[in-house]
Design an enzyme around this catalytic site. Structure first.
Site, mmCIF file in Angstrom:
data_model
loop_
_atom_site.group_PDB
_atom_site.id
_atom_site.type_symbol
_atom_site.label_atom_id
_atom_site.label_comp_id
_atom_site.label_asym_id
_atom_site.label_seq_id
_atom_site.Cartn_x
_atom_site.Cartn_y
_atom_site.Cartn_z
ATOM 1 N N HIS A 474 1.055 -1.000 -0.333
ATOM 2 C CA HIS A 474 -0.357 -0.485 -0.172
ATOM 3 C C HIS A 474 0.963 1.255 -0.407
ATOM 4 C CE1 HIS A 474 -3.557 2.296 0.304
ATOM 5 N NE2 HIS A 474 -3.957 1.781 0.991
ATOM 6 N N TYR A 593 -14.655 5.996 8.450
ATOM 7 C CA TYR A 593 -13.009 6.730 7.839
ATOM 8 C C TYR A 593 -14.006 6.008 6.473
ATOM 9 C CZ TYR A 593 -8.716 6.748 5.714
ATOM 10 O OH TYR A 593 -7.736 7.331 4.667
ATOM 11 N N THR A 606 -5.262 10.606 -0.707
ATOM 12 C CA THR A 606 -6.265 10.505 -0.204
ATOM 13 C C THR A 606 -6.647 11.255 0.978
ATOM 14 O OG1 THR A 606 -5.660 9.221 1.639
ATOM 15 C CG2 THR A 606 -6.285 7.953 -0.711
#
Length: 748
Positions: A474, A593, A606
């Site tokens: 990630h 979230y 993001t």
């Protein structure tokens, strides 16, 4: 030893007749080809940088401008308004050009200046247009301001993503703005109102007032603004570094995520063929990326998104460190690393000056599947090192993989374009057996803890029955980048009937030349090294056994029904999740979230949408009370959906809460300033962590003619020990996939 022998380009012998040289012509030929390929890539890189720098102009337009200026001057029309005559003496004096050629040179120089000025003016104008985001807040069917109307006309005239290169608009994208501190604090406090008691809210407001009144906020904001003027993005580098690379926890489950096959279609059951065709499609996509032939993604085919994250999609690996990991990216690679039955292989996809065809890759993969040799001691569990504690992996890498065969083999994996795992088990979708799809998802998220190379940007997984998926690291980029790769190579290419496979399931075509054999990687893993591998495998096994993951296929209704309600599908799903959590937790709400992209800005990644709002809670309570009328529920759900959409737009346009607070916190640590407000604000648990997987990014999906060609999306592990991780993809008019994860050990 075969590789070492082939690596010898020349040898020499000393005899009584002198020194005799012996050259390996084939090796020298390969060296020559490598050099030519390297220079071709450099030339292509230079050409792309030139094209992006002068976009939307083309080099030929400069010559046209010069010719027009010179011809006009020759026929007595001075388009330079007299500047040619002023420049002539300078040209004669400093360039030594004699009349009448000085006039032509002056015309050429002025034309070049006009041409460059026009390009710079265009880029400045585009930058101003892309910095305007008011259009996002003016919904279709409502009154549109004159500013947005003018903006819309100019954007359609000046911005064309269809003929742009991948990075043509990078220089014109605006920088992510630093929000006003007061606005961020106000938004934060409003987001906490449905979650805190009156006493807790009073305490948070007091801490926020102290943060502002004592000058701490002003000082931290000053340094943050300095960074925003200097850096392309004031968030992204710190986000990558402190959220991902400094984390010492295992990245398996905790950070990595997965993507899954288009489960309603099956192009082939031949494992080697599916692996070859998908691998080839991915490599061709990489080739297009390298040439910048992939068009930048855009909103409504007009507003371009940042393409920065694509750079590290291939040939990239996360390297462990004692305190901080680092990302190693290579500009080129000629092979992929393949794992099967506990063994690792090096497979060339570029050989003898050409890219191998899918049928040639299939031949190599099939030879690996046919190879029944046993793995060497410790080799089968080797990838557990990447699944466990990062410090232990860093020490093991330094102690056991810094020299010899281990170093060579590890380099082959880390320097590969990507890793391919040819699993011995099958995975599938059975609408009558939900557990099969759950096992499918779990195998992609973590496997058995040692059959995925979790440090690689992605591991392509191909199961024994031809089903596929991937596991992705990630830190280097966010999920939409892999989703686009998946859509480009699988959804719109690999699964299309008759495109990549013969009727017998094998890849189309026949070999066009010599196909190299896969190279078995050699390992010399000592007993001490194997002990470390075993300990890391125990950590990974305990972690994966604590994951409860379910993939739910919802087909009762989908995007079509939501649109008839005149609601955003994302807002609809988020409100459904709030209602589900409220029922599941016995009447409680939690900090929620939802990931939103900020790729409208340069190097954006993001931002967080805090989906639990006063409006959503009011709707949920009314829904559960049973006393509200239908009209009242409709009013409340619309108010909650409108609030959610406003927050989503705020997050996309740089007016979010969490990234600003995060960067203020980082600055406070650098300045050695203690802030009770930031400490408390940033250490809340996200018990419900959600993300929508984008669908149809490329515009190539034809769901009308191929309704089953929909991706099942992907998912991730739970963020909180007592919470849920929920990923969803609104895949079609009547289908939604939910990937829901939690901890088995959680007793709530």
């Amino acid at each position: 030893m075969a590789e070492a022998h082939q690596a010898v380009v020349f040898a020499f012998n000393i005899t009584d007749q002198g020194i005799q040289f012996e050259f390996d012509k084939d090796a020298l030929h390969q060296v020559w080809r490598s050099g030519v390929r390297a220079y071709k890539k450099r030339y292509a890189g230079f050409k792309n940088r030139l094209r992006n720098g002068i976009y939307p102009a083309k080099p030929g337009s400069l010559l046209t401008t010069m010719l027009v200026m010179i011809l006009a001057t020759m026929f007595g029309n001075d388009l330079s308004l007299g500047y040619v005559k002023l420049l002539n003496p300078v040209v004669v004096k400093y360039l030594g050009v004699v009349p009448p050629h000085d006039t032509y040179v002056s015309c050429a120089l002025i034309a070049c200046g006009i041409w460059l000025s026009a390009i710079l003016l265009y880029k400045q104008l585009i930058g101003c247009l892309l910095a305007y985001h008011g259009w996002m807040y003016e919904a279709h069917g409502r009154s549109i301001s004159w500013r947005t109307k003018v903006w819309s006309v100019l954007v359609k005239l000046l911005v064309s993503c269809k003929r742009a290169g991948l990075y043509s608009f990078q220089g014109a994208l605006p920088r992510l703005p630093v929000p006003n501190v007061d606005d961020t604090i106000r938004r934060y406090l409003v987001s906490m109102e449905p979650l805190l008691s009156d006493d807790q809210m009073a305490e948070m407001r007091q801490l926020a007032d102290e943060f502002k009144s004592k000058g701490t906020a002003k000082k931290l904001q000053f340094y943050l603004r300095l960074k925003s003027w200097w850096a392309p993005n004031y968030v992204s580098d710190w986000w990558e570094e402190f959220v991902y690379l400094y984390s010492r926890d295992p990245i398996m489950v905790n950070s990595n995520y997965y993507g899954i096959d288009a489960i309603f279609v099956r192009p082939t059951r031949v494992q080697a063929a599916r692996a070859a065709n998908v691998s080839w499609s991915m490599l061709q996509y990489w080739r297009k990326l390298s040439r910048e032939e992939v068009k930048p993604l855009s909103i409504n085919d007009t507003v371009p998104l940042c393409s920065w994250q694509y750079e590290r999609l291939f040939a990239t690996t996360r390297i462990p460190g004692d305190e901080r990991d680092r990302i190693m990216h290579l500009n080129d690679a000629k092979h992929i690393a393949v794992y099967h039955a506990g063994r690792y292989f090096k497979v060339y996809f570029y050989y003898a000056g050409r890219w191998l065809e899918p049928c040639e890759l299939e031949q190599q993969f099939q030879s690996i599947l046919n190879d029944k040799s046993a793995p060497s001691a410790g080799e089968a569990d080797l990838a557990a090192l990447t699944a466990g504690e990062r410090r232990i992996w860093a020490r093991a890498r330094r102690d056991f993989f810094s020299r010899g065969a281990n170093r060579t083999s590890l380099d082959a994996i880390e320097r590969a374009a990507f890793v391919l795992a040819l699993d011995e088990e099958s995975a599938d979708y059975d609408p009558e057996d939900d557990s099969q799809l759950d096992r499918f998802a779990k195998s992609l998220l973590h496997g058995n803890g040692c059959n995925r190379w979790f440090d690689k940007t992605f591991t392509l997984v191909v199961f024994a029955n031809g089903r596929i998926g991937f596991n992705a690291e990630h830190s280097w980029a966010d999920a939409p980048v892999l989703s686009q790769l998946w859509e480009e190579t699988v959804i719109t290419s690999d699964i299309v009937p008759g495109v990549g496979y013969n009727s017998d399931g094998h890849c189309k075509g026949s070999p066009k030349g010599t196909v190299p054999n896969p190279i078995r990687l050699q390992w010399d893993l000592s007993a001490s090294c194997r002990d470390v591998i075993s300990s890391q495998l125990r950590v990974a096994t305990n972690l994966l056994n604590d994951v409860d993951l379910h993939l739910v296929v919802h087909t009762q209704f989908g995007k079509g029904a939501m649109k008839t309600c005149r609601m955003s599908p994302d807002a609809f799903v988020q409100l459904a999740l709030q209602l589900a959590y409220f029922r599941d937790s016995g009447g409680q709400f939690c900090l929620t979230y939802e990931a939103s992209m900020t790729r409208l800005f340069r190097e954006g990644r993001t931002e967080t949408v805090r989906s639990c709002t006063n409006q959503s809670c009011e709707f949920v309570r009314a829904m559960e009370s049973g006393n509200a009328s239908k009209a009242e529920l409709i009013r409340l759900v619309r108010a909650a959906a409108d609030k959610h959409q406003t927050m989503y737009r705020d997050a996309m346009t740089g007016k979010g809460v969490d990234r600003h607070l995060f960067t203020l916190y980082v600055v406070s640590k650098y300045c050695k300033i203690q802030s009770p407000f930031l400490e408390k604000a940033l250490h809340c648990q996200w018990k419900l962590s959600t993300s929508q997987t984008p669908h149809g990014q490329t515009g190539k999906l034809d769901l009308r003619n191929s309704p089953d060609s929909i991706s099942a999306g992907g998912g991730f592990g739970p963020v909180s020990e007592d919470g849920y991780g929920v990923s969803y993809i609104i895949a079609g008019e009547d289908t939604i996939f939910f990937h829901i994860s939690s901890r088995v050990s959680c007793d709530l």
